[in-house]
Design a protein around this motif. Structure first.
Motif, PDB file in Angstrom:
ATOM      1  N   ILE C 263       0.686  -1.112   0.078  1.00 56.68           N
ATOM      2  CA  ILE C 263       0.085   0.046   0.277  1.00 56.68           C
ATOM      3  C   ILE C 263       0.861   1.111  -0.018  1.00 56.68           C
ATOM      4  O   ILE C 263       0.548   2.080  -0.609  1.00 56.68           O
ATOM      5  CB  ILE C 263      -0.907  -0.222   1.288  1.00 56.68           C
ATOM      6  CG1 ILE C 263      -2.085  -1.134   0.758  1.00 56.68           C
ATOM      7  CG2 ILE C 263      -1.507   1.421   1.269  1.00 56.68           C
ATOM      8  CD1 ILE C 263      -3.020  -1.176   2.408  1.00 56.68           C
ATOM      9  N   ILE C 264       2.015   1.184   0.866  1.00 57.71           N
ATOM     10  CA  ILE C 264       2.750   2.392   0.892  1.00 57.71           C
ATOM     11  C   ILE C 264       3.503   2.560  -0.509  1.00 57.71           C
ATOM     12  O   ILE C 264       3.546   3.752  -0.987  1.00 57.71           O
ATOM     13  CB  ILE C 264       3.867   2.261   2.136  1.00 57.71           C
ATOM     14  CG1 ILE C 264       3.395   2.228   3.476  1.00 57.71           C
ATOM     15  CG2 ILE C 264       4.914   3.404   1.970  1.00 57.71           C
ATOM     16  CD1 ILE C 264       4.256   2.042   4.577  1.00 57.71           C
ATOM     17  N   GLY C 321      -0.837   6.265   9.297  1.00 55.78           N
ATOM     18  CA  GLY C 321       0.236   6.942   8.742  1.00 55.78           C
ATOM     19  C   GLY C 321       0.254   7.234   7.451  1.00 55.78           C
ATOM     20  O   GLY C 321       0.403   8.090   6.835  1.00 55.78           O
ATOM     21  N   VAL C 322      -0.202   6.208   6.785  1.00 60.31           N
ATOM     22  CA  VAL C 322      -0.361   6.380   5.044  1.00 60.31           C
ATOM     23  C   VAL C 322      -1.403   7.400   4.888  1.00 60.31           C
ATOM     24  O   VAL C 322      -1.267   8.113   3.874  1.00 60.31           O
ATOM     25  CB  VAL C 322      -0.590   4.893   4.458  1.00 60.31           C
ATOM     26  CG1 VAL C 322      -0.683   5.149   2.850  1.00 60.31           C
ATOM     27  CG2 VAL C 322       0.551   3.703   4.983  1.00 60.31           C
ATOM     28  N   ALA C 331       6.924   8.429   7.964  1.00 62.13           N
ATOM     29  CA  ALA C 331       7.897   8.035   8.783  1.00 62.13           C
ATOM     30  C   ALA C 331       7.427   7.105   9.772  1.00 62.13           C
ATOM     31  O   ALA C 331       7.939   6.177  10.521  1.00 62.13           O
ATOM     32  CB  ALA C 331       8.517   9.291   9.206  1.00 62.13           C
ATOM     33  N   GLY C 332       6.303   7.674  10.498  1.00 62.40           N
ATOM     34  CA  GLY C 332       5.812   7.098  11.684  1.00 62.40           C
ATOM     35  C   GLY C 332       5.131   5.557  11.360  1.00 62.40           C
ATOM     36  O   GLY C 332       5.418   4.654  12.091  1.00 62.40           O
ATOM     37  N   ALA C 333       4.608   5.542  10.188  1.00 65.97           N
ATOM     38  CA  ALA C 333       4.035   4.334   9.764  1.00 65.97           C
ATOM     39  C   ALA C 333       5.361   3.280   9.499  1.00 65.97           C
ATOM     40  O   ALA C 333       5.092   2.013   9.952  1.00 65.97           O
ATOM     41  CB  ALA C 333       3.346   4.387   8.418  1.00 65.97           C
ATOM     42  N   ILE C 334       6.272   3.846   8.843  1.00 67.48           N
ATOM     43  CA  ILE C 334       7.297   2.723   8.578  1.00 67.48           C
ATOM     44  C   ILE C 334       8.096   2.440   9.921  1.00 67.48           C
ATOM     45  O   ILE C 334       8.332   1.341  10.325  1.00 67.48           O
ATOM     46  CB  ILE C 334       8.525   3.667   7.588  1.00 67.48           C
ATOM     47  CG1 ILE C 334       8.118   3.938   6.329  1.00 67.48           C
ATOM     48  CG2 ILE C 334       9.779   2.856   7.835  1.00 67.48           C
ATOM     49  CD1 ILE C 334       8.838   4.690   5.674  1.00 67.48           C
ATOM     50  N   PHE C 335       8.258   3.473  10.982  1.00 66.09           N
ATOM     51  CA  PHE C 335       8.809   3.098  12.277  1.00 66.09           C
ATOM     52  C   PHE C 335       7.814   2.038  13.040  1.00 66.09           C
ATOM     53  O   PHE C 335       8.211   1.198  13.597  1.00 66.09           O
ATOM     54  CB  PHE C 335       8.873   4.439  13.019  1.00 66.09           C
ATOM     55  CG  PHE C 335       9.496   4.171  14.307  1.00 66.09           C
ATOM     56  CD1 PHE C 335      10.928   4.688  14.423  1.00 66.09           C
ATOM     57  CD2 PHE C 335       8.914   3.798  15.739  1.00 66.09           C
ATOM     58  CE1 PHE C 335      11.663   4.497  15.623  1.00 66.09           C
ATOM     59  CE2 PHE C 335       9.742   3.699  16.783  1.00 66.09           C
ATOM     60  CZ  PHE C 335      11.189   4.139  16.902  1.00 66.09           C
ATOM     61  N   TRP C 397       7.099   5.063  20.792  1.00 66.12           N
ATOM     62  CA  TRP C 397       7.485   6.172  19.778  1.00 66.12           C
ATOM     63  C   TRP C 397       6.812   6.169  18.524  1.00 66.12           C
ATOM     64  O   TRP C 397       6.401   7.026  17.994  1.00 66.12           O
ATOM     65  CB  TRP C 397       9.097   5.807  19.546  1.00 66.12           C
ATOM     66  CG  TRP C 397      10.150   6.076  20.686  1.00 66.12           C
ATOM     67  CD1 TRP C 397      10.934   5.123  21.340  1.00 66.12           C
ATOM     68  CD2 TRP C 397      10.165   7.142  21.697  1.00 66.12           C
ATOM     69  NE1 TRP C 397      11.570   5.531  22.395  1.00 66.12           N
ATOM     70  CE2 TRP C 397      10.930   6.927  22.658  1.00 66.12           C
ATOM     71  CE3 TRP C 397       9.538   8.402  21.776  1.00 66.12           C
ATOM     72  CZ2 TRP C 397      11.260   7.534  23.603  1.00 66.12           C
ATOM     73  CZ3 TRP C 397       9.830   9.389  22.725  1.00 66.12           C
ATOM     74  CH2 TRP C 397      10.633   8.916  23.762  1.00 66.12           C
ATOM     75  N   ALA C 398       6.384   4.758  18.252  1.00 66.82           N
ATOM     76  CA  ALA C 398       5.832   4.566  16.821  1.00 66.82           C
ATOM     77  C   ALA C 398       4.426   5.243  17.006  1.00 66.82           C
ATOM     78  O   ALA C 398       3.974   6.004  16.182  1.00 66.82           O
ATOM     79  CB  ALA C 398       5.621   3.121  16.635  1.00 66.82           C
ATOM     80  N   LYS C 399       3.655   5.146  18.336  1.00 65.60           N
ATOM     81  CA  LYS C 399       2.424   5.691  18.392  1.00 65.60           C
ATOM     82  C   LYS C 399       2.633   7.250  18.412  1.00 65.60           C
ATOM     83  O   LYS C 399       1.853   8.103  17.882  1.00 65.60           O
ATOM     84  CB  LYS C 399       1.623   5.376  19.740  1.00 65.60           C
ATOM     85  CG  LYS C 399       1.094   3.685  19.381  1.00 65.60           C
ATOM     86  CD  LYS C 399       0.069   3.574  20.490  1.00 65.60           C
ATOM     87  CE  LYS C 399      -0.318   2.170  20.323  1.00 65.60           C
ATOM     88  NZ  LYS C 399       0.104   1.281  20.752  1.00 65.60           N
ATOM     89  N   PHE C 400       3.496   7.608  19.292  1.00 67.03           N
ATOM     90  CA  PHE C 400       4.021   9.066  19.365  1.00 67.03           C
ATOM     91  C   PHE C 400       3.906   9.790  18.225  1.00 67.03           C
ATOM     92  O   PHE C 400       3.154  10.739  17.915  1.00 67.03           O
ATOM     93  CB  PHE C 400       5.093   9.145  20.224  1.00 67.03           C
ATOM     94  CG  PHE C 400       5.516  10.541  20.368  1.00 67.03           C
ATOM     95  CD1 PHE C 400       5.003  11.535  21.365  1.00 67.03           C
ATOM     96  CD2 PHE C 400       6.608  11.125  19.678  1.00 67.03           C
ATOM     97  CE1 PHE C 400       5.445  12.740  21.698  1.00 67.03           C
ATOM     98  CE2 PHE C 400       6.964  12.445  19.810  1.00 67.03           C
ATOM     99  CZ  PHE C 400       6.317  13.258  20.825  1.00 67.03           C
ATOM    100  N   VAL C 401       4.705   9.077  17.253  1.00 70.33           N
ATOM    101  CA  VAL C 401       5.069   9.924  16.011  1.00 70.33           C
ATOM    102  C   VAL C 401       3.660  10.098  15.287  1.00 70.33           C
ATOM    103  O   VAL C 401       3.201  11.287  14.791  1.00 70.33           O
ATOM    104  CB  VAL C 401       5.974   9.379  15.143  1.00 70.33           C
ATOM    105  CG1 VAL C 401       6.064   9.819  13.857  1.00 70.33           C
ATOM    106  CG2 VAL C 401       7.266   9.225  15.855  1.00 70.33           C
TER     107      VAL C 401
END
Ligand code: NA
Ligand code: NA
Lengths: 90, 157, 510, 117, 766, 137, 115
Positions: C263-264, C321-322, C331-335, C397-401
């Motif tokens: 998808i990304i 994220g997407v 970036a968040g989605a990737i993280f 961090w993932a959620k944070f972003v």
């Protein structure tokens, strides 16, 4: 239209007509064996169609398909028949 | 001996398939055929055939004649509305002994319009034939034994 | 000299070819389980090394592309490694390696004898292929390689639950493949090319842009099924809890993420993401995916079923994220993907370990693990709390972003849902913790272990615990040392959002 | 503008969808086969059609000149057919095993993995 | 300071390893850890007292604006000292108290982590760093509250505390991010000069509400207060530590810390004031019903937390002064009383106030300690509690309009607290000796030492307030209000209204005590309507959540494969059609119906065969018919110039037939399951899919396509690919890697079939 | 099922079909055919033999374990990429010998690849059919 | 000249094919249908193929045509045999005018052993 073109067209039409007729048998059955025979015959007709079509379309590459078709149809028929035979055995 | 014959036959088949009648193709066919035979060697039991070429030719001609005659007969029956058929399933005792003989006979019978080999008895002594035009069973048996079977066995033996 | 050059070029195709080569070797040794184990381990090790080299190369000198067979793009097939691909390949290798270890410890020998290890490598081959290919139809092929290996791994053993699960898994995934294939066909009919970079270049010239949207939606649905987003996820909870833990674990970690990756990839590199329609679909789906997944988990009383539903819920975050589509959000989605793969795989490993220990996945039958195996408890808490987004573990961090990105774009509702789902995730993880670890064993408060566990050699036990430790360690590292990981995620997001580099590299322009 | 193949594509898709919505798993497999045919025919049709001009370089020439059928969709379909066959073969056997284990081909009897325990 | 924290965490974990060998005197070892922290920080006292703000900065995730910035000012240091000082006492106490527990080593790990996290929380300047420690305190307190995890009630309470504080935590996080979006920084100290910018921002109210949610849940403000009494499931040292001095004060700390940035608006002050007041009163009122020592203390704590919140809400200099003194006083006496309660429990085996009495002779030291602490709690001169209460009253009295109203509430609440104090601190020691489950005895020195110290400290601070905490108070106020405080602390203000109020409070408290005893059974029978109790809301919410979760899961994940398929298809077709409709309006194409004879033949065969497959009642018939479909596909491929495809199709069809035949052998007859309505639904769905696909194909083929690929392959196939069959050259050369994948699929499928048929594990296990 | 007629016919058809499958394989680069169809025809030949003579006879005839055939096929496919690597060319770049051999025409790595395809297809078809047949016994 | 021969063969062949198609539709039972079709269609297809071979005047095409014909001659009767046999087991009804059935009762129901 040359004679050969004409006869090829007629021939294709006759084969097409045959295919439709055989197809009726395939649909109405009544037994599964009838349908297998019809399918067998259909593919034989397809071989004939391929042959005539090669004249109509001026390409010969299709004839190889005919060879395969003959072989595979036989195999399919054998498979069906063996299935039927075994399913009646106890 | 038999193998060699088959090998050459396969090589010829190869040349025909390729459609390139040259010596190299034939050699190629021999090699390919050899490989094939080697792969499938246990499939083929021993039997003798292809001895009497003239007999074979005359048999083929006979068969083609039968084929056309019978075809016309059936064709007539198909295109006319009335059915003339008197079908029946007949047991035909066999003189043919080897598998090849039996199978060839059965198949040629089937190819002839109006008759259809249904099965061979497990002791290989009887052939059961479905036929469209059977006046009576005995005359039908005689027809086959004196006609197709006799001629076929002449060729094969 | 030429050879060396060739090998450096070769490196980006090795993640595909190595697993195949090793699988074939294993097939030749299919009578010897021991050789297969060793070969499998070796294969994953090599893959890891390769993937690291690829990453370093890409990080240093930009996107690498290889035109297979020397047929220039877009005529042949391009294999392309950009940052996102190479990150995904590294994680795949890590998960491959840990799963290889865990399998040695936990997979029964009968499965091993029925070619478990080659199947594992085939699966990795398909996954890596999907990450590295630059060709849309080739992506379909790798998806199929991945799918069929997963079909077989899922049903290997032939237990009733496996078979029932597999039927749903197979049927729904084949449906998605059919949609994918149709979309590929339509896209070729519109753009006349299959190379992603080339398609991306040609799309603006297609007469009817609305038809492009139709294709985009079809791709989204096809990938959405693989990614298990709402309302396309049904195959996942129906099947993921049925195979052995090692298989569940690698599935849980990697398979859905291939869908997310696709998808990304499609909505950054291939299509130009400018349609509000697609954005709305993604946002709504993200929210509902998060919610339905976590609620599904809340309803369950089975260790692995809870974990399975959480996969869905977490996929929602990645899709969020997407959908938000800012550099930070991508970036968040990737993280998130990086974090989630590591954590989710580990949780499944742990569930497998508990199963070996206590003979069950059912929370009602489990208990007392913490009392006697505090280390295992601790090892569970790390990924579990990370998954729930407790700082400073990776999941936080993932959620944070993502939350930050969402608030920046004023998508308050979906951010609220994301936060709520975080809480419910915590609820689920504590539920497992309470029932499996804290509660006394309902049958017996003494230290009772399953017969299978008693019969395990200490070597096997070590092989099971080692991957759990490795992954927990990675989770901690990502959490405490998040900066470089986030930077890489950021850079890959930048690379994705500016697809001109990708196009130029693949098509050999400039 | 060919009308008849697009109609066939739709027919095959419809048949496939109808069949995969049945409860008997044999029918579902037949549905999947339909869908496979449908997808192949879709690619074939949408890649534009050419009659009587197979993509073969005629002997004596070095390159093929128009008109000729686009070889790429054909290659794609070939790959898709073969992949589809592999997958279908597996699916057929999977269903057989499920039948052996569960004792029915009714998919509604195969819900145990979705139950909440 | 970072190093202190790191040392803290390492030391905490090391407890797991060193507990066993030093079990007997572990209390002393453990206490040396907070003592070390206390000493480390108090060494900075002079600097802070002189108004210096000590800062430390380490990069963490600079690209997200998250760094390890620590700040030590008056406010931080006050909290740090409370945390570590009470830590010393609690750790020492726990060494004895926890001796007979299982897994005491784990206990020390958790409480060590908890203390370190708490320290981190109060010295963090970066909001996210603060949040990290905030959540760590939640998690470590979860482990502590659920320490007796074999008990279901423990597990439930731990979960409740975690969920309530956790939900607040998430709100807090969002609030912090809002602040970041307003100011572009996570550093709290950077907010000092951005006050006006913040309160003008559109995000301001969201930020305030979210941050207060976080603070209120953590500090157990109404209506989130219920988790705290339930958390008394924890071992007593935990209660003493978390719920008197540390965790619950985190929320208060946060409000104080952010007051300078967010305060000064009606929203901020008003909300805090109202919730503080409500909590103060309700908690005190709820204490009436309680009989358990710890729960009594817990409710009184809640009330105090409310008061503290209320004070910040008032926000005047005097209120902040009161806040500060009251905070310190409460930490000291409440810590002591919790520990006393623990000692009583430990020595008598019960915590029910009704079962306790007349212990003064048996437990003299405990009694003395309890008396001292109780006096402070009741606000008796000369203890610090007295000063605290006096200042609180003064601060409230300063308020215009609402002051009177508030002071009444405050007096009543405090009177109730006096009642609680009598119940907890006095009743057990006086009156008749009651029989208890365990024969009462004085506790071990380790359990007496700490509480006594705290109690004495409360006395000393009361007598010499300025010397001990004066400077700190000043600096703290600067941290909270960003302005200097001109008021000195005094024990004695002379006879005035406030002193009168103190007496009224005491008298009222004694009255309450007497009344309570008189009407005890009546009180016990007072049932609050469930719907009014926030703890019930929590329960309802959980029940609703579970009900809804199960419901939605049963609806969505219902086990019916075809429902799943329908979901997917309707989504796909629905969404794609929406785009397609837009596409169609922009297209116009002309159809030229040009159908040849064999096309009719093919179409009718396809339709007929499809129809047979769909309607067939026998498997074999369907297979024959699907064979015809495949066969017709082959013919189509021949007509449209694809001989290789035709070959492959025929071959595959045949093999599929063979497969079917081998597999379906001995399967039963088809069963007809679906009724007419279901069939109709399915027909509609499938027709929709079919029509959609047909339309897409029609419209796409109506566009022109220029493919460079087609020409490229035609030109390169023979010269470079060495083959005339372009399709085959594509398969083995141009796109060979596709084919590689394809044969891999086949190989896997074969393995799969083989394994499926051969490997049949039994259904036990897995 | 046993029928003398079918059994005998199958024994004569087997070599004929196999030669035809080779033919399809080798001609595939220039005419319709190729490794895939070739492999399928070969498999069909064995399938026919198996149906006519039973799985026991078929396995006696076909001694190699089909999984080995699959492995060999995959190995061929992998070997076909070796020249491109060793000579430092792009991965999977085709290599051709100059000599012209009848029927096949030029010989090169893509043909080796196609041969790999042939074996894989043959192997899988046989593996599937034999596994199913054994299942029934 | 060759085109004329070829054309005639095509027409003749397709007529036989049509005949067999009508036959399969018209004949009263499976066995009579098989009798009618196996031959007529083999003959028809043979003629069409020969016609085609004549038209192309190419040895390769001729070889293919011949191979198909040979193959059909080899397989058609075998196929007819096994279907007929299976049909007999399957108790497919014989036409009511079938007056002799010497196969009746000869098969062992369980093992399919034929006396
Ligand atoms: Na290539
Ligand atoms: Na292929």
């Amino acid at each position: 239209m040359s004679f050969i073109e004409l006869s090829a067209s007629i021939s294709v039409s006759l084969i097409g007509l045959s295919i439709l007729i055989i197809f009726i048998r395939l649909v109405i059955g009544p037994s599964i064996e009838d349908r297998i025979v019809a399918l067998d015959l259909l593919s034989a007709n397809a071989i004939a169609f391929i042959a005539v079509y090669s004249i109509q379309s001026m390409t010969t590459t299709f004839l190889d398909v005919g060879v395969i078709l003959a072989l595979l149809t036989f195999l399919g028929t054998v498979a069906f028949a063996s299935y039927l035979e075994r399913s009646t055995r106890k | 001996m038999n193998q060699l014959l088959l090998n050459i036959l396969l090589a010829i088949a190869w040349v025909l398939l390729i459609g390139n009648v040259e010596f190299e193709t034939f050699v190629e066919g021999l090699i390919v055929g050899y490989i094939i035979l080697w792969i499938s060697k246990s499939a083929l039991g021993g039997s003798t055939y292809f001895k009497k070429i003239p007999l074979t030719i005359s048999f083929i001609l006979y068969f083609i004649k039968e084929l056309i005659v019978a075809n016309l007969k059936v064709a007539f029956d198909i295109i006319t509305p009335k059915d003339y058929m008197k079908p029946g399933i007949i047991a035909v005792p066999l003189d043919a002994r080897t598998d090849l003989e039996i199978v060839l006979l059965a198949n040629l019978l089937t190819l002839t319009p109006g008759t259809l080999s249904l099965d061979v008895s497990s002791d290989r002594k009887t052939l059961y034939v479905h036929a469209l035009y059977v006046k009576d069973a005995d005359s039908f048996r005689r027809e086959i034994k004196d006609g197709l079977e006799k001629r076929l066995l002449e060729v094969l033996r | 000299m030429k050879l060396i050059e060739s090998i450096t070029m070769l490196i980006i195709i090795l993640p595909i070819i190595l697993p195949l080569t090793f699988s074939v070797m294993m097939l030749f040794f299919w009578k010897s389980v021991k050789i297969q184990r060793a070969l499998n381990l070796l294969a994953t090790l090599f893959s890891l090394i390769c993937s690291l080299i690829i990453f370093v190369e890409v990080n240093n000198s930009g996107i690498i592309s290889l035109q297979v067979g020397g047929w220039q793009a877009p005529f042949g097939i391009s294999i392309v490694a950009d940052l996102l691909s190479s990150i995904m390949v590294i994680i795949t290798a890590v998960i491959g390696l840990t799963t290889a270890l865990f399998s040695i410890g936990s997979i029964d020998e009968s499965r091993e004898r029925y070619l478990y290890y080659p199947l594992l490598q085939f699966l990795l081959m398909g996954i890596n292929g999907a990450f590295l290919t630059g060709d849309i139809f080739n992506l379909y092929v790798w998806f199929e390689v991945m799918l069929i290996s997963s079909f077989v791994l899922l049903s290997l053993g032939g237990r009733r639950a496996q078979l029932e699960g597999a039927i749903k898994y197979v049927t729904l995934n084949l449906l998605s493949s059919a949609i994918f294939l149709a979309a590929v066909g339509i896209l070729y009919g519109l753009a006349g090319t299959l190379n992603m970079a080339d398609v991306s270049r040609k799309i603006p010239f297609i007469e009817n842009q609305e038809l492009v949207n139709v294709v985009a939606v079809l791709f989204l649905i096809a990938f959405g099924v693989k990614a298990a987003i709402f309302p396309l996820f049904f195959w996942l909870p129906a099947s993921y809890h049925t195979p052995p833990a090692a298989v569940s674990a690698i599935f849980a970690g990697l398979l859905t993420k291939v869908g997310v990756y696709a998808i990304i990839r499609f909505f950054t590199t291939v299509f130009i993401y400018n349609s509000d329609f697609i954005k709305d679909i993604l946002l709504v789906s993200a929210a509902l995916t998060m919610l339905t997944g976590v609620l599904g988990a809340a309803a369950q009383n089975n260790f692995r079923k809870i974990l399975s539903f959480h996969i869905i819920s977490q996929i929602g975050y990645m899709i969020l994220g997407v959908a938000l589509f800012s550099p930070l959000a991508i970036a968040g989605a990737i993280f998130y993907i990086i974090h989630h793969i590591i954590v989710k795989t580990n949780l499944f490993f742990i569930s497998g370990y508990v199963k070996k220990l206590k003979g069950s996945y059912n929370l009602k039958e489990l208990g007392g693990v913490y009392k006697f195996y505090p280390m295992l408890g601790l090892l569970f808490l790390i990924p579990a709390l990370s998954l729930a987004g407790i700082p400073p573990l990776s999941g936080f961090w993932a959620k944070f972003v993502l939350i930050k990105a969402g608030l920046e774009l004023k998508e308050f509702l979906v951010v609220g849902i994301a936060l709520l789902v975080g809480l419910l995730t915590l609820f689920s993880m504590t539920k497992i913790w309470n029932e499996v670890f804290w509660k006394d064993d309902p049958q017996n408060s003494e230290n009772v272990t399953d017969i299978t566990y008693k019969s395990l050699t200490s070597g096997k036990k070590f092989m099971m615990i080692l991957p759990i430790i490795i992954l927990a360690f990675i989770t901690i590292v990502i959490g405490f040392y998040a900066e470089p990981f986030f930077n890489i995620a950021n850079e890959s997001a930048m690379q994705l959002l500016d697809s001109s580099n990708y196009i130029n590299s693949v098509l050999g322009l400039k | 503008m060919e009308l008849f193949l697009p109609v066939l594509v739709g027919l095959l898709y419809a048949a496939g969808v109808y069949m995969i919505l049945r409860r008997s798993f044999v029918k579902v497999i037949l549905g999947l086969i339909f869908l496979g045919h449908a997808a192949n025919l879709l690619i074939f049709t949408i890649g534009r059609l050419t009659k009587a001009a197979p993509p073969f370089v005629p002997s004596g020439t070095n390159i093929l000149t128009e008109p000729y059928a686009d070889p790429l969709p054909q290659a794609l379909i070939l790959t898709a057919i073969v992949i589809g066959f592999g997958v279908q073969a597996f699916a057929i056997v999977l269903f057989k095993r499920a039948y052996q284990t569960v004792g029915t081909d009714d998919l509604d009897k195969m819900k145990s993995t979705d139950e909440i325990d | 300071m970072l190093y202190l924290l790191i040392i803290g965490f390492i030391a905490s974990f090391s407890a797991a390893f060193i507990y066993k060998p030093f079990k007997n005197y572990f209390g002393w070892i453990a206490a040396s850890f907070p003592l070390f922290m206390f000493l480390s920080f108090i060494s900075r006292y002079q600097q802070v007292a002189n108004g210096e703000i000590i800062k430390e900065y380490y990069e963490w995730i600079p690209s997200l604006g998250i760094n390890l910035t620590f700040i030590l000012d008056g406010l931080s240091l006050t909290f740090v000292l409370i945390i570590t000082l009470i830590g010393v006492v609690v750790f020492l106490y726990a060494g004895a108290y926890m001796k007979d527990y299982e897994h005491t080593d784990r206990f020390f790990v958790y409480i060590g982590i908890f203390m370190t996290s708490m320290l981190g929380l109060v010295i963090s300047d970066n909001m996210i760093t603060l949040f990290v420690f905030w959540e760590l305190t939640s998690i470590s307190s979860f482990m502590l509250i659920g320490f007796n995890h074999h008990k279901e009630s423990s597990r439930k309470s731990a979960l409740q505390a975690l969920l309530v504080t956790g939900s607040g935590g998430l709100a807090l996080l969002a609030g912090f991010i809002f602040l970041y979006l307003i100011t572009g920084s996570f550093e709290i100290s950077s907010l000092y000069d951005k006050h006006s910018e913040i309160i003008k921002s559109g995000f301001y109210s969201s930020a305030v509400i979210l941050i207060l949610l976080g603070a209120f849940t953590k500090s157990a403000q109404f209506p989130f207060h219920f988790w705290l009494p339930n958390a008394m499931e924890a071992p007593t040292p935990v209660s003493a530590y978390l719920h008197s001095a540390t965790m619950v004060k985190a929320g208060i700390y946060l409000i104080a810390r952010l007051n300078h940035a967010l305060g000064g608006t009606e929203l901020w002050q008003g909300t805090i004031l109202i919730f503080g007041t409500i909590t103060m009163l309700i908690a005190a009122a709820l204490a009436i019903k309680q009989t358990d020592l710890k729960r009594l203390l817990a409710y009184s704590t809640l009330s105090v937390l409310g008061t503290l919140t209320l004070l910040i809400g008032i926000g005047s200099q005097l209120a902040i002064k009161a806040f500060f003194i009251y905070l310190v006083a409460h930490s000291l006496y409440k810590g002591t009383l919790f520990l006393v309660a623990g000692t009583l429990d430990h020595s008598t085996g019960t915590r029910d106030v009704h079962n306790l009495g007349g212990l003064k002779k048996i437990m003299p030291v405990t009694m003395a300690t309890a008396l001292l602490a109780s006096s402070s709690m009741m606000g008796i001169i000369p203890l610090i509690g007295f000063i605290g209460k006096e200042t609180v009253y003064s601060a409230i009295l300063e308020i215009e309009y609402w002051g009177i109203f508030l002071i009444i509430i405050a007096v009543i609440s405090n009177a109730l607290i006096v009642m609680v104090t009598i119940l907890v601190g006095l009743k057990p020691f006086f009156g008749k000796l009651t029989s208890t489950p365990v024969a009462p005895h004085e506790a071990h020195i380790k359990m007496l030492f700490g509480p006594a110290i705290l109690a004495i400290l409360g006395l000393l601070m009361g007598i010499f307030p300025n010397a001990i905490i004066g400077k700190l108070l000043e600096q703290s106020t600067i941290s909270i209000l960003t302005e200097e405080l001109g008021i000195k602390i005094k024990l004695w203000h002379g006879f005035n209204l406030v002193l009168l109020l103190s007496f009224i409070t005491l008298g009222l408290g004694i009255l309450f005590y007497v009344l309570r005893n008189k009407f005890f059974s009546t009180i016990q029978n007072v049932r609050m309507i469930k719907i009014l109790k926030p703890s019930e809301w929590y329960e309802y919410l959980l029940i609703f959540l579970m009900w809804f979760a199960k419901l939605q899961t049963r609806i969505l994940q219902n086990g019916y494969l075809r429902n799943y398929i329908i979901f997917i298809l309707i989504t796909a077709i629905g969404l794609a059609s929406l785009s397609l409709i837009k596409a169609i309006t922009t297209l116009n194409i002309n159809f030229i119906p040009d159908i040849t004879f064999y096309e009719i033949a093919i179409l009718s065969m396809m339709v007929g065969a499809t129809f047979v497959v769909i309607t067939s009642d026998s498997r074999l018939k369907s297979i024959v018919a699907i064979g015809v479909v495949g066969f017709t596909m082959g013919i189509i491929f021949i007509i449209y110039s694809a001989p290789d495809l035709a070959l492959t199709t025929f071959a595959i069809e045949t093999l599929t037939v063979i497969l079917f035949v081998l597999v379906l052998y001995k399967l039963p007859k088809y069963l007809q399951f679906s009724n007419v309505i279901v069939k109709l639904r399915d027909v509609i769905i499938s027709a929709a899919v079919g029509i959609f696909m047909s339309t897409v194909v029609l419209y796409v083929t109506s566009l022109s396509m220029q493919s460079d690929l087609k020409t490229y392959f035609a030109e390169k196939s023979l010269p470079e690919g060495k083959g005339r069959n372009i399709v085959n050259v594509i398969l083995v050369d141009f796109r060979a890697i596709d084919t590689l994948g394809e044969i891999t699929v086949l190989a896997i499928a074969a393995i799969g079939v083989y394994a499926l048929l051969k490997l049949k594990l039994d259904d036990k296990g897995e | 099922m046993f029928s003398i007629i079918l059994s005998t016919a199958s024994k004569y058809l087997l070599p004929l079909l196999l030669i035809f499958s080779f033919f399809l394989l080798l001609r595939g680069h220039n005419e319709p055919g190729g490794g895939f169809v070739g492999g399928l025809v070969a498999a069909a030949a064995y399938a026919l033999y198996f149906i006519a003579n039973g799985v026991y006879e078929a396995e006696k005839l076909f001694k190699a374990e089909p999984i080995k055939i699959i492995s060999i096929g995959l190995t061929f496919a992998l070997i076909s990429v070796v020249p491109s690597i060793v000579s430092g060319q792009t991965f999977m770049k085709g290599f051709w010998l100059d000599t012209n051999i009848p029927v096949i025409g030029k010989i090169g790595t893509p043909l080796l690849f196609d041969l790999g395809v042939y074996f894989v297809v043959l192997g899988i078809a046989l593996k599937i059919i034999f596994s199913l047949a054994e299942e029934e016994k | 000249m060759i085109e004329i021969i070829s054309g005639v063969l095509l027409l003749l062949g397709s007529l036989f094919i049509l005949l067999s198609a009508i036959g399969i539709l018209k004949m009263p039972d499976l066995f009579t249908r098989m009798s009618a079709t196996t031959k007529a269609s083999t003959l028809g297809i043979g003629l069409v193929l020969i016609g085609t071979a004549f038209y192309w005047e190419d040895i390769g095409i001729a070889a293919r045509a011949v191979s198909i014909i040979v193959f059909l001659l080899l397989t058609a009767p075998v196929a007819a045999h096994i279907i007929g046999r299976a049909a007999y087991f399957d108790k497919v009804n014989l036409w009511e005018k079938t007056h002799i059935d010497e196969l009746k009762g000869k098969y062992d129901e369980d093992s399919h052993f034929l006396a």
